[in-house]
Design a protein around this motif. Structure first.
Motif, PDB file in Angstrom:
ATOM      1  N   UNK A   1       5.621  11.467   2.354  1.00  0.00           N
ATOM      2  CA  UNK A   1       6.947  11.533   2.966  1.00  0.00           C
ATOM      3  C   UNK A   1       6.988  12.620   4.040  1.00  0.00           C
ATOM      4  N   UNK A   2       6.319  13.744   3.771  1.00  0.00           N
ATOM      5  CA  UNK A   2       6.362  14.872   4.711  1.00  0.00           C
ATOM      6  C   UNK A   2       5.646  14.547   6.030  1.00  0.00           C
ATOM      7  N   UNK A   3       4.681  13.646   6.002  1.00  0.00           N
ATOM      8  CA  UNK A   3       3.926  13.324   7.230  1.00  0.00           C
ATOM      9  C   UNK A   3       4.457  12.088   7.971  1.00  0.00           C
ATOM     10  N   UNK A   4       5.528  11.538   7.452  1.00  0.00           N
ATOM     11  CA  UNK A   4       6.022  10.302   8.058  1.00  0.00           C
ATOM     12  C   UNK A   4       6.407  10.502   9.530  1.00  0.00           C
ATOM     13  N   UNK A   5       6.941  11.671   9.878  1.00  0.00           N
ATOM     14  CA  UNK A   5       7.347  11.932  11.268  1.00  0.00           C
ATOM     15  C   UNK A   5       6.161  11.852  12.221  1.00  0.00           C
ATOM     16  N   UNK A   6       5.001  12.362  11.764  1.00  0.00           N
ATOM     17  CA  UNK A   6       3.813  12.357  12.610  1.00  0.00           C
ATOM     18  C   UNK A   6       3.315  10.928  12.844  1.00  0.00           C
ATOM     19  N   UNK A   7       3.227  10.143  11.760  1.00  0.00           N
ATOM     20  CA  UNK A   7       2.711   8.780  11.906  1.00  0.00           C
ATOM     21  C   UNK A   7       3.701   7.880  12.652  1.00  0.00           C
ATOM     22  N   UNK A   8       4.991   8.185  12.537  1.00  0.00           N
ATOM     23  CA  UNK A   8       5.967   7.416  13.317  1.00  0.00           C
ATOM     24  C   UNK A   8       5.772   7.648  14.806  1.00  0.00           C
ATOM     25  N   UNK A   9       5.554   8.908  15.199  1.00  0.00           N
ATOM     26  CA  UNK A   9       5.305   9.218  16.614  1.00  0.00           C
ATOM     27  C   UNK A   9       4.044   8.543  17.107  1.00  0.00           C
TER      28      UNK A   9
ATOM     29  N   UNK B  98      -2.353  -0.157  22.092  1.00  0.00           N
ATOM     30  CA  UNK B  98      -3.613   0.246  21.476  1.00  0.00           C
ATOM     31  C   UNK B  98      -3.364   0.516  19.994  1.00  0.00           C
ATOM     32  N   UNK B  99      -3.762  -0.370  19.091  1.00  0.00           N
ATOM     33  CA  UNK B  99      -3.469  -0.170  17.669  1.00  0.00           C
ATOM     34  C   UNK B  99      -4.338   0.878  16.994  1.00  0.00           C
TER      35      UNK B  99
ATOM     36  N   UNK C 125      -7.517  -9.026   4.425  1.00  0.00           N
ATOM     37  CA  UNK C 125      -6.288  -9.450   3.755  1.00  0.00           C
ATOM     38  C   UNK C 125      -5.181  -8.420   3.909  1.00  0.00           C
ATOM     39  N   UNK C 126      -5.468  -7.290   4.534  1.00  0.00           N
ATOM     40  CA  UNK C 126      -4.466  -6.240   4.683  1.00  0.00           C
ATOM     41  C   UNK C 126      -3.415  -6.673   5.704  1.00  0.00           C
ATOM     42  N   UNK C 127      -2.127  -6.544   5.363  1.00  0.00           N
ATOM     43  CA  UNK C 127      -1.085  -6.952   6.315  1.00  0.00           C
ATOM     44  C   UNK C 127      -0.877  -5.960   7.452  1.00  0.00           C
ATOM     45  N   UNK C 128      -1.482  -4.779   7.386  1.00  0.00           N
ATOM     46  CA  UNK C 128      -1.199  -3.721   8.364  1.00  0.00           C
ATOM     47  C   UNK C 128      -2.358  -3.419   9.307  1.00  0.00           C
ATOM     48  N   UNK C 129      -3.599  -3.761   8.924  1.00  0.00           N
ATOM     49  CA  UNK C 129      -4.753  -3.438   9.780  1.00  0.00           C
ATOM     50  C   UNK C 129      -5.814  -4.500   9.620  1.00  0.00           C
ATOM     51  N   UNK C 130      -6.891  -4.351  10.379  1.00  0.00           N
ATOM     52  CA  UNK C 130      -7.960  -5.345  10.382  1.00  0.00           C
ATOM     53  C   UNK C 130      -9.054  -5.025   9.375  1.00  0.00           C
ATOM     54  N   UNK C 131      -8.745  -4.253   8.347  1.00  0.00           N
ATOM     55  CA  UNK C 131      -9.714  -3.956   7.305  1.00  0.00           C
ATOM     56  C   UNK C 131     -10.250  -2.543   7.325  1.00  0.00           C
TER      57      UNK C 131
ATOM     58  N   UNK D  94      -3.733   4.586  10.041  1.00  0.00           N
ATOM     59  CA  UNK D  94      -2.919   5.354   9.104  1.00  0.00           C
ATOM     60  C   UNK D  94      -1.432   5.184   9.449  1.00  0.00           C
ATOM     61  N   UNK D  95      -1.113   5.227  10.748  1.00  0.00           N
ATOM     62  CA  UNK D  95       0.285   5.066  11.154  1.00  0.00           C
ATOM     63  C   UNK D  95       0.820   3.698  10.751  1.00  0.00           C
ATOM     64  N   UNK D  96      -0.001   2.650  10.898  1.00  0.00           N
ATOM     65  CA  UNK D  96       0.426   1.309  10.515  1.00  0.00           C
ATOM     66  C   UNK D  96       0.760   1.235   9.032  1.00  0.00           C
ATOM     67  N   UNK D  97      -0.044   1.878   8.195  1.00  0.00           N
ATOM     68  CA  UNK D  97       0.216   1.877   6.758  1.00  0.00           C
ATOM     69  C   UNK D  97       1.445   2.719   6.423  1.00  0.00           C
ATOM     70  N   UNK D  98       1.605   3.817   7.134  1.00  0.00           N
ATOM     71  CA  UNK D  98       2.783   4.657   6.875  1.00  0.00           C
ATOM     72  C   UNK D  98       4.071   3.923   7.279  1.00  0.00           C
ATOM     73  N   UNK D  99       4.014   3.161   8.379  1.00  0.00           N
ATOM     74  CA  UNK D  99       5.202   2.448   8.869  1.00  0.00           C
ATOM     75  C   UNK D  99       5.325   1.040   8.286  1.00  0.00           C
TER      76      UNK D  99
END
Length: 424
Positions: A22-30, A40-41, A3-9, A100-105
């Motif tokens: 907030x401080x790690x957002x730059x890393x997950x965005x990259x 590749x998700x 049911x997660x909108x960002x990943x397959x569970x 993790x990046x999908x959830x951050x973004x």
């Protein structure tokens, strides 16, 4: 299914809060952008390069995830994705850097690339289905389909996108090739409504199945009735035909301003009456708007005798033959169409079968009078040989580069109809 909108569970039973600060957002965005590029998700293998941000707190927050060494502002750091996967899995055994990046973004990653890959896989499967089915077609159909070029022709006609968007494309391919297999051999005919068992409307105009069948036999540039008839398939004979005012088959009695359609069934079996004199004209037009104006002329008091046929676009072979029958029966025929590539093709088709017909206001002076103020419309490619009745016309049209339509000369056409002659 998750049911997660960002990943397959992969996020189930995990605590992502410490990772998506907030401080790690730059890393997950990259990392998210790299996942999108690569299609590749997950991003659990290989490496990627990131650039450390200017903010000290943002750099410090990533040290543990990137191997423990200090990051300088603007420094490029190669990230080992296997090592990063192991570090994020401290928070959940199924987590990946991409998760993790999908959830951050707050969105799923690599969707465009995955959709493209899925589309390519579907088209590969469809091409395989088509190639196998075409190889099994009867010999008399092979020549019509041109097997080596079938898929390329579908691509050029825009059919790959339509197939990819269709809810059941493999079924559509199977139905289309079954229709091809049912086409009659030379010398025999079939009814279009019987080619798909249990569904007499499956091949109606506008249906995907009818369009695909005609695309496979390379008949998409011709009128539907002619395309099916060339395949030995009987089209319905009660729709289409010629719009008529003042000229009707022998035995018909109608008011002088009556506008009727003479369907193909009647055109094929009817006989035209003879002309009242050897110098009586019948006019042929392409656009119903001319008929509308002519009907008003015929309805005046006293009525003006008008004899006009309208093909509603490029005429079919049956319609051209019906016009030619008028000429053979003693009528003088004057024909015209729009000044565009389709209109010129219309005229060539009619004049080739009815050489006695006279082009009606279809010469250079008429074109120049019609084109008027240049519009945004552009003239499709035409050739110098496209106007054999007036070779200079094609040259002027090519040089001018704009189409012109019958309505531009409507007052002149009505004057001709009122006089009963195609010129003063």
């Amino acid at each position: 299914m998750s049911d997660c909108p960002y990943c397959a569970g992969e996020c189930a039973d995990t605590d992502l809060a410490p990772l998506i600060t907030h401080e790690l957002h730059w890393l997950w965005t990259a990392i998210g952008k790299a996942a999108d590029r690569r299609g590749d998700p997950a991003l659990t293998q290989g490496s990627l390069a990131v650039t450390a941000p200017q903010q000290p707190a943002a750099r410090a927050a990533a040290i543990g995830l990137l191997g423990g060494s200090v990051l300088r502002a603007g420094q490029r750091r190669t990230v080992d994705l296997e090592a990063l996967t192991a570090r994020v899995r401290v928070r959940g055994e199924a987590l990946t850097p991409g998760t993790v990046a999908a959830h951050a973004m707050r969105r799923r990653l690599a969707t465009s690339a995955m959709a493209k890959r899925t589309r390519e896989e579907l088209l590969d499967a469809l091409r395989g289905d088509l190639d196998r089915a075409l190889e099994r077609l009867p010999e008399h159909v092979h020549a019509r389909v041109d097997l080596p070029e079938a898929w390329s022709r579908l691509r050029m006609r825009g059919w790959l996108a339509r197939l990819a968007a269709h809810p059941t494309p493999r079924r559509l391919i199977a139905q289309a090739t079954a229709v091809l297999a049912a086409l009659p051999p030379p010398g025999r005919r079939s009814d279009r409504r019987t080619l798909v068992a249990g569904d007499p409307h499956a091949l109606d105009d506008g249906t995907p199945l009818a369009g695909l069948v005609l695309a496979l036999v390379n008949a998409t540039g011709t009128r539907r009735r002619e395309a099916w008839e060339a395949l030995g398939v009987d089209y319905d004979d009660v729709t289409g035909g010629l719009i008529s005012i003042g000229i009707h088959p022998e035995g018909w009695t109608l008011p002088p301003d009556a506008v009727v359609t003479i369907p193909p069934r009647e055109l094929a079996r009817s006989i035209w009456p003879g002309p009242p004199t050897t110098d009586t004209w019948v006019f042929v037009t392409e656009n119903p708007s001319v008929v509308t104006a002519a009907a008003g002329l015929a309805a005046t008091s006293p009525p003006v005798p008008v004899r006009l046929l309208c093909t509603v676009g490029t005429p079919s072979t049956l319609e051209v033959n019906a016009v030619a029958a008028l000429a053979r029966n003693g009528w003088r025929v004057a024909a015209r169409a729009d000044f565009d590539s389709a209109g010129l093709a219309h005229m060539r088709a009619l004049l080739s079968v009815c050489p006695a017909a006279v082009p009606w206001r279809m010469r250079v002076a008429d074109y120049l009078a019609s084109v008027g103020i240049p519009s945004e419309d552009t003239l499709s490619a035409i050739d110098e040989a496209d106007t054999p009745w007036d070779p200079a016309l094609a040259e002027v049209m090519i040089r001018t580069g704009a189409p012109a339509f019958e309505e531009s000369l409507l007052s002149e056409l009505l004057n001709d109809l009122a006089r009963g002659r195609p010129w003063p």
